[in-house]
Scaffold this motif. Structure first.
Motif, PDB file in Angstrom:
ATOM      1  N   HIS A  75       1.167  -1.096  -0.111  1.00 59.47           N
ATOM      2  CA  HIS A  75      -0.155  -0.016   0.048  1.00 59.47           C
ATOM      3  C   HIS A  75       0.646   1.370  -0.409  1.00 59.47           C
ATOM      4  CE1 HIS A  75      -3.186  -2.738   0.097  1.00 59.47           C
ATOM      5  NE2 HIS A  75      -3.442  -3.074   1.628  1.00 59.47           N
ATOM      6  N   ASP A  79       0.631   4.155  -2.592  1.00 57.42           N
ATOM      7  CA  ASP A  79       0.379   5.443  -2.277  1.00 57.42           C
ATOM      8  C   ASP A  79       1.532   6.891  -3.266  1.00 57.42           C
ATOM      9  OD1 ASP A  79      -0.301   7.427  -1.315  1.00 57.42           O
ATOM     10  OD2 ASP A  79       0.666   8.052   0.635  1.00 57.42           O
ATOM     11  N   ILE A 152      -8.313  -4.311  -6.071  1.00 58.79           N
ATOM     12  CA  ILE A 152      -7.657  -3.360  -6.414  1.00 58.79           C
ATOM     13  C   ILE A 152      -7.234  -3.187  -7.967  1.00 58.79           C
ATOM     14  CG2 ILE A 152      -5.574  -4.046  -6.267  1.00 58.79           C
ATOM     15  CD1 ILE A 152      -6.987  -0.593  -5.404  1.00 58.79           C
ATOM     16  N   ALA A 162      -8.257   9.552  -8.303  1.00 59.11           N
ATOM     17  CA  ALA A 162      -6.482   8.428  -7.888  1.00 59.11           C
ATOM     18  C   ALA A 162      -5.591   9.801  -7.119  1.00 59.11           C
ATOM     19  CB  ALA A 162      -6.059   7.344  -9.051  1.00 59.11           C
ATOM     20  N   PHE A 167      -3.616   6.856  -0.704  1.00 64.02           N
ATOM     21  CA  PHE A 167      -4.139   5.610  -1.220  1.00 64.02           C
ATOM     22  C   PHE A 167      -3.223   5.580   1.192  1.00 64.02           C
ATOM     23  CE2 PHE A 167      -3.651   0.607  -0.386  1.00 64.02           C
ATOM     24  CZ  PHE A 167      -5.117   0.450  -1.798  1.00 64.02           C
ATOM     25  N   ASP A 175      -7.418  -1.956  -0.153  1.00 59.55           N
ATOM     26  CA  ASP A 175      -7.952  -1.533  -1.506  1.00 59.55           C
ATOM     27  C   ASP A 175      -9.827  -1.427  -1.525  1.00 59.55           C
ATOM     28  OD1 ASP A 175      -5.973  -3.592  -1.656  1.00 59.55           O
ATOM     29  OD2 ASP A 175      -7.019  -4.707  -2.722  1.00 59.55           O
ATOM     30  N   TYR A 178      -9.616   2.099  -0.497  1.00 58.12           N
ATOM     31  CA  TYR A 178      -9.323   3.240  -1.778  1.00 58.12           C
ATOM     32  C   TYR A 178     -10.927   3.614  -2.795  1.00 58.12           C
ATOM     33  CZ  TYR A 178      -6.652   3.717  -6.368  1.00 58.12           C
ATOM     34  OH  TYR A 178      -7.194   4.167  -8.205  1.00 58.12           O
ATOM     35  N   ASP A 181     -13.040   6.063  -0.526  1.00 52.00           N
ATOM     36  CA  ASP A 181     -12.589   7.044  -0.709  1.00 52.00           C
ATOM     37  C   ASP A 181     -13.192   7.937  -2.263  1.00 52.00           C
ATOM     38  OD1 ASP A 181     -11.914   6.906   2.293  1.00 52.00           O
ATOM     39  OD2 ASP A 181      -9.597   6.678   1.360  1.00 52.00           O
TER      40      ASP A 181
END
Length: 204
Positions: A75, A79, A152, A162, A167, A175, A178, A181
């Motif tokens: 993760h 990010d 994901i 994105a 992340f 996942d 993400y 969000d």
């Protein structure tokens, strides 16, 4: 012109899987993709493997390693990748999966009529009881844009969305966070998305 899709893959060893994964992108029938593979910590074998692929596709394949190993499901590496998206859309994935040769071709078909903010597609899932469903490993997994029903790797997302969400959740369920969000970012107007009812990748 179809949009450029930036595939950001995270890796930690599993080099035989890595070779199959990268080859699955070289095998794509359409070329509006670029691939970045990020390794969790430095590894010379990774560099040697990826340098050969970069030489084969110098404008579309790149690679790097983090200075330290994060060991957080990849993760932190995701990010990192989301801070440097190089296309109109982004696909996050793991470098032990593989994608069917017509993945990009089928995604491009969606953009002939409209350009949704998210495109999702179905998959073969390697886990037993994926998402709590009564399915054995390597079964067909129908995706939905909701927790426990999407991986994901089974969606491309508009780069601007994105980048904004990043992340943040580094836990096992990162996942799902993400995608949630991203949906929250579009509330209350709603997220425009399309579903491709085909299996486009195998989760390993």
């Amino acid at each position: 012109m179809p949009p450029k899709i930036h595939v950001i893959a995270v890796a930690f060893e599993k080099f035989d899987y890595l070779k199959i994964f990268v080859q699955s992108w070289i095998n794509q029938t359409k070329d509006n993709w670029i691939l970045t593979v990020i390794h969790d910590g430095s590894n010379e074998e990774f560099n040697l493997i990826m340098e050969r692929y970069k030489e084969e596709c110098p404008t579309r394949i790149q690679y790097l390693s983090s200075e330290k190993r994060f060991n957080d499901y990849g993760h932190s590496l995701r990010d990192m990748g989301l801070k440097n998206i190089q296309g109109e859309y982004v696909l996050l994935t793991n470098a032990d999966n593989y994608f069917v040769p017509k993945t990009i071709e089928f995604i491009n078909e969606v953009f002939i009529e409209h350009q949704p903010e998210v495109v999702i597609f179905d998959m073969i899932h390697s886990h037993n009881r994926p998402g709590g469903r009564n399915l054995p490993a390597y079964s067909y997994f129908e995706t939905k844009l909701e927790r426990r029903s999407i991986d994901i790797s089974s969606a491309i997302v508009k780069a601007s969305l994105a980048e904004k969400v990043g992340f943040r959740d580094k836990t096992h369920d990162g996942d799902a966070s993400y995608f949630e969000d991203i949906m929250k970012l579009k509330f209350p107007d709603g997220l425009s998305f399309a579903k491709i009812p085909r299996v486009l990748f195998v989760h390993n």
